[in-house]
Design an enzyme around this catalytic site. Structure first.
Site, PDB file in Angstrom:
ATOM      1  N   ASP A 248       0.787  -1.249   0.000  1.00  0.00           N
ATOM      2  CA  ASP A 248       0.000   0.000   0.000  1.00  0.00           C
ATOM      3  C   ASP A 248       0.816   1.295   0.000  1.00  0.00           C
ATOM      4  OD1 ASP A 248      -1.912  -1.949   0.219  1.00  0.00           O
ATOM      5  OD2 ASP A 248      -2.777  -1.251   2.094  1.00  0.00           O
TER       6      ASP A 248
ATOM      7  N   GLU B 103      -4.653  -0.860  -1.395  1.00  0.00           N
ATOM      8  CA  GLU B 103      -5.955  -0.946  -0.722  1.00  0.00           C
ATOM      9  C   GLU B 103      -6.933  -0.051  -1.477  1.00  0.00           C
ATOM     10  OE1 GLU B 103      -5.949  -0.017   3.474  1.00  0.00           O
ATOM     11  OE2 GLU B 103      -8.144  -0.014   3.582  1.00  0.00           O
TER      12      GLU B 103
ATOM     13  N   LYS C  11      -6.589  -4.997  -3.047  1.00  0.00           N
ATOM     14  CA  LYS C  11      -7.208  -5.644  -1.890  1.00  0.00           C
ATOM     15  C   LYS C  11      -8.244  -4.723  -1.251  1.00  0.00           C
ATOM     16  CE  LYS C  11      -3.408  -4.363   1.279  1.00  0.00           C
ATOM     17  NZ  LYS C  11      -4.130  -3.575   2.278  1.00  0.00           N
TER      18      LYS C  11
ATOM     19  N   LYS D   8      -7.505  -4.827   4.968  1.00  0.00           N
ATOM     20  CA  LYS D   8      -6.194  -4.448   5.478  1.00  0.00           C
ATOM     21  C   LYS D   8      -5.172  -5.539   5.159  1.00  0.00           C
ATOM     22  CE  LYS D   8      -8.077  -0.734   7.130  1.00  0.00           C
ATOM     23  NZ  LYS D   8      -8.054   0.458   6.240  1.00  0.00           N
TER      24      LYS D   8
ATOM     25  N   VAL E 293       3.183   0.425   4.270  1.00  0.00           N
ATOM     26  CA  VAL E 293       2.458   1.181   5.299  1.00  0.00           C
ATOM     27  C   VAL E 293       1.039   0.642   5.472  1.00  0.00           C
ATOM     28  CG1 VAL E 293       3.765   3.297   4.951  1.00  0.00           C
ATOM     29  CG2 VAL E 293       1.688   2.939   3.604  1.00  0.00           C
ATOM     30  N   THR E 294       0.472   0.876   6.668  1.00  0.00           N
ATOM     31  CA  THR E 294       1.172   1.295   7.866  1.00  0.00           C
ATOM     32  C   THR E 294       1.558   0.050   8.681  1.00  0.00           C
ATOM     33  OG1 THR E 294      -0.891   1.525   9.147  1.00  0.00           O
ATOM     34  CG2 THR E 294      -0.106   3.469   7.996  1.00  0.00           C
TER      35      THR E 294
ATOM     36  N   CYS F 247      -1.964  -2.428   7.838  1.00  0.00           N
ATOM     37  CA  CYS F 247      -1.911  -3.374   6.718  1.00  0.00           C
ATOM     38  C   CYS F 247      -0.670  -4.254   6.716  1.00  0.00           C
ATOM     39  CB  CYS F 247      -2.079  -2.623   5.404  1.00  0.00           C
ATOM     40  SG  CYS F 247      -3.746  -1.937   5.261  1.00  0.00           S
TER      41      CYS F 247
HETATM   42  N1  TIU Z   1      -2.577   0.425   4.269  1.00  0.00           N
HETATM   43  C1  TIU Z   1      -3.054   0.699   5.477  1.00  0.00           C
HETATM   44  O1  TIU Z   1      -2.384   0.528   6.483  1.00  0.00           O
HETATM   45  N2  TIU Z   1      -4.346   1.214   5.545  1.00  0.00           N
HETATM   46  C2  TIU Z   1      -4.787   2.045   6.536  1.00  0.00           C
HETATM   47  O2  TIU Z   1      -5.939   2.452   6.537  1.00  0.00           O
HETATM   48  N3  TIU Z   1      -3.877   2.392   7.497  1.00  0.00           N
HETATM   49  C3  TIU Z   1      -4.039   3.302   8.501  1.00  0.00           C
HETATM   50  O3  TIU Z   1      -3.142   3.358   9.346  1.00  0.00           O
HETATM   51  N4  TIU Z   1      -5.095   4.092   8.514  1.00  0.00           N
END
Ligand code: TIU
Length: 219
Positions: free
Chosen positions: A24, A72, A128, A131, A156-157, A161
């Site tokens: 992501d 995502e 996807k 998460k 991230v994060t 995810c």
């Molecule tokens: N990719 C991912 O971690 N999606 C999130 O929504 N992360 C947050 O920390 N919000």
């Protein structure tokens, strides 16, 4: 076999059966005015992972590792977005217009991967809805078809995810390594705690290392 200096103990992997997955690293999470920023987060905290990821990607490509990326996001009609996810936190953001198109919608500019880490031809991109990268995707099928057993996970994060994907992978029998500087969170204390949880109890979910250590092992 290659060996990476890692915690809680050295991580051994065969490059032939190892994949690098970048989670992501999308404009919506990492660039100003994206979803992450709209949620009130300081994106400079997650941008710190870009340079280490870029260095590791370069070495992994040179070493011929199988490389995948995830994004995502949701269909334009939101039909694959659970209603609970739409309104979590009491507000709706997903699907609303943002500075880079509709937020977390497939095909919009903000949904795409940042130019610094853009996938090369032949590197699968997994879209996807959740998460975790295994939920409602063909990731496991793709990895099984290649005989992949070890997964190096960046992105991230860390506690959302990346951690969810690491846990999904661990339960499916993959050996997971997370280079700590190649992932990041809007909450530094969550980043630290998530990595502690991964490597606790003798690598209950996986191993933690850093970009330089993995690069050295790949050389
Ligand atoms: N990719 C991912 O971690 N999606 C999130 O929504 N992360 C947050 O920390 N919000």
């Amino acid at each position: 076999m290659k060996t990476v200096n890692a915690q809680p103990f050295n991580y051994a992997f065969d490059p032939e059966t190892t994949a690098l997955i970048v989670i992501d690293m999308q404009r919506d999470f990492v660039e100003p005015d994206g979803f992450g920023a709209v949620l009130g987060n300081d994106v400079s905290l997650v941008r710190k992972a870009i340079a280490p990821c870029s260095r590791l990607l370069r070495q992994a490509r040179e070493a011929g590792l199988f490389i995948l990326h995830t994004r995502e996001g949701h269909r334009a009609d939101l039909s694959n977005c659970p209603p609970a996810k739409l309104t979590r936190g009491g507000k709706t953001f997903i699907g609303e217009p943002g500075a880079m198109g509709r937020i977390l919608i497939q095909g919009e500019a903000g949904h795409d991967i940042i130019p610094e880490l853009y996938p090369q031809p032949g590197e699968p991109v997994i879209d996807k809805p959740g998460k975790g990268a295994f939920y409602a995707t063909d990731l496991h099928l793709i990895l099984q078809a290649r005989g992949i057993r070890s997964l190096i996970i960046c992105g991230v994060t860390t506690e959302v995810c990346v951690q969810t994907t690491a846990r999904e992978a661990n339960d499916r029998g993959y050996e997971v390594l997370i280079p700590e500087d190649c992932c990041a969170s809007y909450f530094p204390e969550f980043h630290r705690a998530a990595l502690e949880m991964i490597k606790a109890q003798g690598a209950i979910v996986g191993w933690v290392s850093n970009a330089d250590a993995v690069i050295q092992a790949l050389r």
